[in-house]
Design a protein around this motif. Structure first.
Motif, mmCIF file in Angstrom:
data_model
loop_
_atom_site.group_PDB
_atom_site.id
_atom_site.type_symbol
_atom_site.label_atom_id
_atom_site.label_comp_id
_atom_site.label_asym_id
_atom_site.label_seq_id
_atom_site.Cartn_x
_atom_site.Cartn_y
_atom_site.Cartn_z
ATOM 1 N N UNK A 94 7.846 -46.079 13.605
ATOM 2 C CA UNK A 94 6.811 -45.684 14.557
ATOM 3 C C UNK A 94 7.436 -45.280 15.889
ATOM 4 N N UNK A 95 8.414 -46.049 16.350
ATOM 5 C CA UNK A 95 9.050 -45.736 17.628
ATOM 6 C C UNK A 95 9.783 -44.398 17.584
ATOM 7 N N UNK A 96 10.413 -44.098 16.459
ATOM 8 C CA UNK A 96 11.107 -42.812 16.336
ATOM 9 C C UNK A 96 10.121 -41.649 16.332
ATOM 10 N N UNK A 97 9.019 -41.817 15.617
ATOM 11 C CA UNK A 97 8.013 -40.752 15.611
ATOM 12 C C UNK A 97 7.397 -40.581 16.990
ATOM 13 N N UNK A 98 7.117 -41.682 17.665
ATOM 14 C CA UNK A 98 6.560 -41.604 19.012
ATOM 15 C C UNK A 98 7.499 -40.848 19.948
ATOM 16 N N UNK A 99 8.804 -41.158 19.857
ATOM 17 C CA UNK A 99 9.777 -40.489 20.718
ATOM 18 C C UNK A 99 9.851 -38.994 20.411
ATOM 19 N N UNK A 100 9.827 -38.647 19.128
ATOM 20 C CA UNK A 100 9.887 -37.234 18.744
ATOM 21 C C UNK A 100 8.646 -36.484 19.206
ATOM 22 N N UNK A 101 7.491 -37.136 19.113
ATOM 23 C CA UNK A 101 6.251 -36.506 19.577
ATOM 24 C C UNK A 101 6.314 -36.290 21.082
ATOM 25 N N UNK A 102 6.829 -37.276 21.807
ATOM 26 C CA UNK A 102 6.965 -37.129 23.256
ATOM 27 C C UNK A 102 7.871 -35.979 23.637
ATOM 28 N N UNK A 103 8.968 -35.816 22.903
ATOM 29 C CA UNK A 103 9.883 -34.709 23.184
ATOM 30 C C UNK A 103 9.227 -33.363 22.911
ATOM 31 N N UNK A 104 8.471 -33.268 21.827
ATOM 32 C CA UNK A 104 7.791 -32.007 21.507
ATOM 33 C C UNK A 104 6.704 -31.696 22.534
ATOM 34 N N UNK A 105 5.993 -32.737 22.981
ATOM 35 C CA UNK A 105 4.971 -32.520 24.005
ATOM 36 C C UNK A 105 5.592 -32.065 25.316
ATOM 37 N N UNK A 106 6.778 -32.576 25.621
ATOM 38 C CA UNK A 106 7.431 -32.230 26.882
ATOM 39 C C UNK A 106 7.758 -30.747 26.975
ATOM 40 N N UNK A 107 7.992 -30.107 25.838
ATOM 41 C CA UNK A 107 8.303 -28.673 25.833
ATOM 42 C C UNK A 107 7.128 -27.853 25.311
ATOM 43 N N UNK A 108 5.951 -28.502 25.219
ATOM 44 C CA UNK A 108 4.709 -27.836 24.807
ATOM 45 C C UNK A 108 4.821 -27.190 23.438
ATOM 46 N N UNK A 109 5.566 -27.820 22.525
ATOM 47 C CA UNK A 109 5.680 -27.332 21.150
ATOM 48 C C UNK A 109 4.587 -28.005 20.319
ATOM 49 N N UNK A 110 3.384 -27.444 20.388
ATOM 50 C CA UNK A 110 2.242 -28.084 19.750
ATOM 51 C C UNK A 110 2.322 -28.034 18.224
ATOM 52 N N UNK A 111 2.963 -27.019 17.688
ATOM 53 C CA UNK A 111 3.131 -26.985 16.233
ATOM 54 C C UNK A 111 3.995 -28.151 15.756
#
Length: 293
Positions: A94-111
């Motif tokens: 869960x923590x790894x997925x949360x971190x990856x989602x945060x990184x994608x959100x930071x660069x606005x990669x919604x896909x």
């Protein structure tokens, strides 16, 4: 005929619901509880059963606490509950997925956010990515993709947190949770059912956070059983134990266990600890959940 209103999860919309009943899409333009009651009034629905998934369940719980005379029952799937305890720890997955989602959100990669959230919510964080395929996955990606691109919703009206008050819910309440969901979501579902005077809980094996996309017929069958009031009384009286080889009943736990599907080893840890070990409400079950998502 029972009146049924469906409240969708933040990662979904009204297309996620099977069966007859009123399913509407939250606009995010007004407080969700106020929008719910306005919708009931517009459709001349007096005292429905509310069927809510995730944040939709949170809205259902808040509505039942705010105007109990308007709600006949609650059928909650993987409910988010305002004011629920924060989990002491989260699994590495869960923590790894949360971190990856945060990184994608930071660069606005919604896909990329959408892909990762499909793994978290549809497959389940401890399952392999792509466990759910076909039309169910396509629909999830379409619904959540639209939600990710929707305008930011207006803030919800401040109201007293529900968790300390759920014992006040003097209505029938059935909680369904997938065995592949986040462990703290499962714990929270069990603890919620334990605290509601007329609560029961059902573990549906082989599904995660949005079981209507995986086993819609089984979810509908469970709902139909709930709508027959005698069925809940029978569950409470019989207090069935889990199937052999699966999860033990929680200590001092809810009024009844109902096991759906094949027996499984259950979520990580193999058993439910005594409540509380829930999670604060959130799209990821990890932080504040935006209203209208």
């Amino acid at each position: 005929m029972a009146e049924v209103v469906f409240l969708h999860a933040g990662v979904a919309d009204e297309r996620s619901w099977p069966g007859p009943g009123l399913a509407y899409r939250r606009t995010g333009a007004v407080d969700p509880v106020e929008e719910l009651f306005a919708t009931l009034d517009a459709h001349d629905i007096e005292r429905p059963t509310l069927v809510g998934n995730s944040i939709g369940a949170r809205t259902a719980i808040d509505a039942a606490l705010e105007r109990p005379e308007r709600i006949d029952g609650l059928f909650l799937i993987a409910p988010s509950v305002s004011g629920a305890p924060v989990p002491e720890s989260l699994p590495t997955e869960v923590r790894l997925l949360e971190a990856a989602i945060g990184e994608a959100e930071a660069v606005a990669d919604l896909d990329e956010v959408n892909r990762l959230e499909a793994h978290l919510w549809l497959d389940g964080p401890m399952s392999s990515e792509g466990r759910v395929g076909g039309d169910g996955r396509a629909l999830f990606l379409d619904m959540n993709g639209a939600a990710l691109r929707a305008p930011e919703p207006m803030p919800e009206r401040d109201r007293e947190p529900a968790w300390p008050r759920v014992h006040e819910l003097d209505i029938r309440a059935h909680v369904l949770v997938g065995a592949l969901d986040l462990p703290h979501v499962i714990d929270r579902a069990v603890a919620f059912a334990d605290r509601v005077p007329r609560g029961t809980v059902e573990l549906m094996c082989g599904v995660a956070h949005v079981p209507t996309l995986e086993r819609p017929a089984d979810v509908l069958a469970s709902l139909e059983q709930f709508l027959a009031a005698d069925a809940i009384d029978e569950h409470r009286a019989e207090a069935p134990q889990p199937l052999s080889g699966s999860l033990p009943a929680p200590p001092g736990g809810p009024s009844a266990w109902v096991l759906a599907g094949e027996a499984s080893a259950g979520p990580a840890g193999g058993a439910f600890p005594p409540p509380p070990n829930g999670g604060r409400p959130g799209r990821l079950g990890l932080g504040p959940e935006p209203a209208g998502r």
